[in-house]
Design an enzyme around this catalytic site. Structure first.
Site, short mmCIF file in Angstrom:
data_model
loop_
_atom_site.label_atom_id
_atom_site.label_comp_id
_atom_site.label_asym_id
_atom_site.label_seq_id
_atom_site.Cartn_x
_atom_site.Cartn_y
_atom_site.Cartn_z
N CYS A 150 13.56 -43.60 101.22
CA CYS A 150 13.57 -43.48 99.77
C CYS A 150 12.50 -44.38 99.15
CB CYS A 150 14.93 -43.87 99.20
SG CYS A 150 16.19 -42.59 99.42
N HIS A 186 16.04 -46.42 106.05
CA HIS A 186 16.28 -46.63 104.63
C HIS A 186 15.11 -47.40 104.04
CE1 HIS A 186 20.29 -45.00 104.47
NE2 HIS A 186 20.76 -45.83 105.39
#
Length: 375
Positions: free
Chosen positions: A252, A210
């Site tokens: 991301c 992440h």
């Protein structure tokens, strides 16, 4: 400007001389009065010598300074800029000086000298014939501590397996690490940077996790991308100076959704696409870095729960098809096209369905890079 420049030097001297002259004349006047050399009524009506001499002398000085300044302004300009000229000479002797400090820029090697030109040819590629291809590190984080509020990254094992296989085919010595904490991620990369890479072609690090603004997550917390890449900068890893340092980041880089311009219905019951949380940004300051981001800044990066992330799927396919045939940044351009045109999200939440993605290449490479199988 010249007139004002002469005042400090000449006025000070003139005032000193005028004061001394006035004191002497005052003493003479007092002595004359004491011995009756001047009548009393005349002395009372004459102004004192200092009140006459001082204004006259100062007026004469100002007129003289003005005439001198007008007649030879260059002399005064040279005097005024004497220190500045000395600074400029020092700057010239030291080579280039920063324009931000307000100095003139001088080329190294003396005034008017041209810098040496770098020998650049059409076929200018990194050397790939060292004894070893080099080390590759894969950091694959799937599950996270509840305090991070990050969900499980299902499908990431497919990415890690595919990357491991493709990098191995290219001759890399691949090491894979799963579910590392932030400090462990840093320790792994620091250890890799301390190794001797003199007999290696290049270095690769792939981080699957992440992300947030300027950071990527360990299983316990986020860590700055700068911290993870810093050990490989030229000042910290001398054996990789002048060699490619490739960082592949699947995470991301924001919370925006790319709505795209086309529609494509997905089959019912197809694997669900997920997102890898929120922004990774890295602005390298050293040469020979290549940052391969899964998405442009500000957007979600998509991952399929059974096939892996869009970006890693396409990267592995492009390595299989084009390694050794295309220069590596051109290969990554093919990856951009694959991701942009072949994929569209099929998420549980309706507002996240039918979204697009485009990877991002940030290259500081100084030569062409060809990665073919190592024989």
């Amino acid at each position: 400007m010249c007139w004002s420049a002469c005042l400090p030097d000449y006025i000070c001297l003139s005032v000193c001389l005028a004061v001394c002259l006035s004191i002497c004349l005052s003493i003479c006047q007092s002595v004359c009065m004491s011995f009756c050399f001047l009548p009393a009524y005349l002395s009372a009506r004459l102004p004192t010598w200092p009140s006459v001499c001082l204004p006259v002398y100062l007026t004469f000085t100002l007129i003289t300074c003005t005439d001198m300044a007008d007649s030879n302004p260059k002399d005064f300009s040279d005097t005024l800029n004497k220190e500045g000229a000395r600074m400029e000479v020092d700057a010239r002797s030291q080579g280039d000086t920063p324009d931000a400090l307000g100095f003139k820029t001088f080329l190294g090697g003396g005034a008017g000298a041209d810098p040496p030109l770098v020998d650049i040819t059409v076929d200018d590629a990194y050397r790939m014939d060292y004894p070893r291809r080099g080390k590759a590190v894969i950091i694959n984080n799937r599950t996270f501590h509840p305090t991070t509020q990050m969900g499980e990254r299902s499908g990431t094992e497919v990415d890690a397996d595919n990357l491991y296989a493709q990098l191995g085919k290219l001759g890399f010595d691949v090491t894979r690490y799963d579910n590392l904490r932030a400090k462990e991620m840093l320790r792994v990369l620091q250890y890799a940077a301390r190794e001797d890479h003199k007999d290696a072609d290049c270095f690769v690090a792939a981080m699957l996790s992440h992300g947030e603004e300027g950071e990527i997550y360990g299983v316990d917390k986020a860590i700055a991308i700068d911290e993870l890449t810093s050990p490989f900068k030229g000042t910290n890893c001398l054996s990789l100076v002048g060699k490619p340092k490739i960082f592949i980041i699947q995470a991301c880089r924001g919370t925006d959704l790319d709505h795209g311009v086309d529609k494509a219905d997905s089959d019912e019951g197809a694997p669900v696409d997920e997102v890898d949380a929120v922004s990774v940004q890295r602005v390298p300051v050293e040469a020979d870095f290549l940052m391969c981001y899964s998405v442009v800044k500000g957007y979600f990066s998509w991952r399929n729960s059974s096939k892996g992330s869009w970006f890693i799927q396409c990267l592995c396919r492009a390595l299989e098809l084009f390694s050794g045939k295309l220069e590596f940044t051109r290969l990554l351009t093919r990856v951009n096209k694959m991701v942009a045109y072949e994929f569209e999200s099929n998420a549980v939440k309706q507002y996240m369905t039918r979204k697009k993605q485009i990877p991002c290449i940030s290259s500081m490479l100084t030569k062409d890079l060809y990665l073919s199988a190592k024989h």
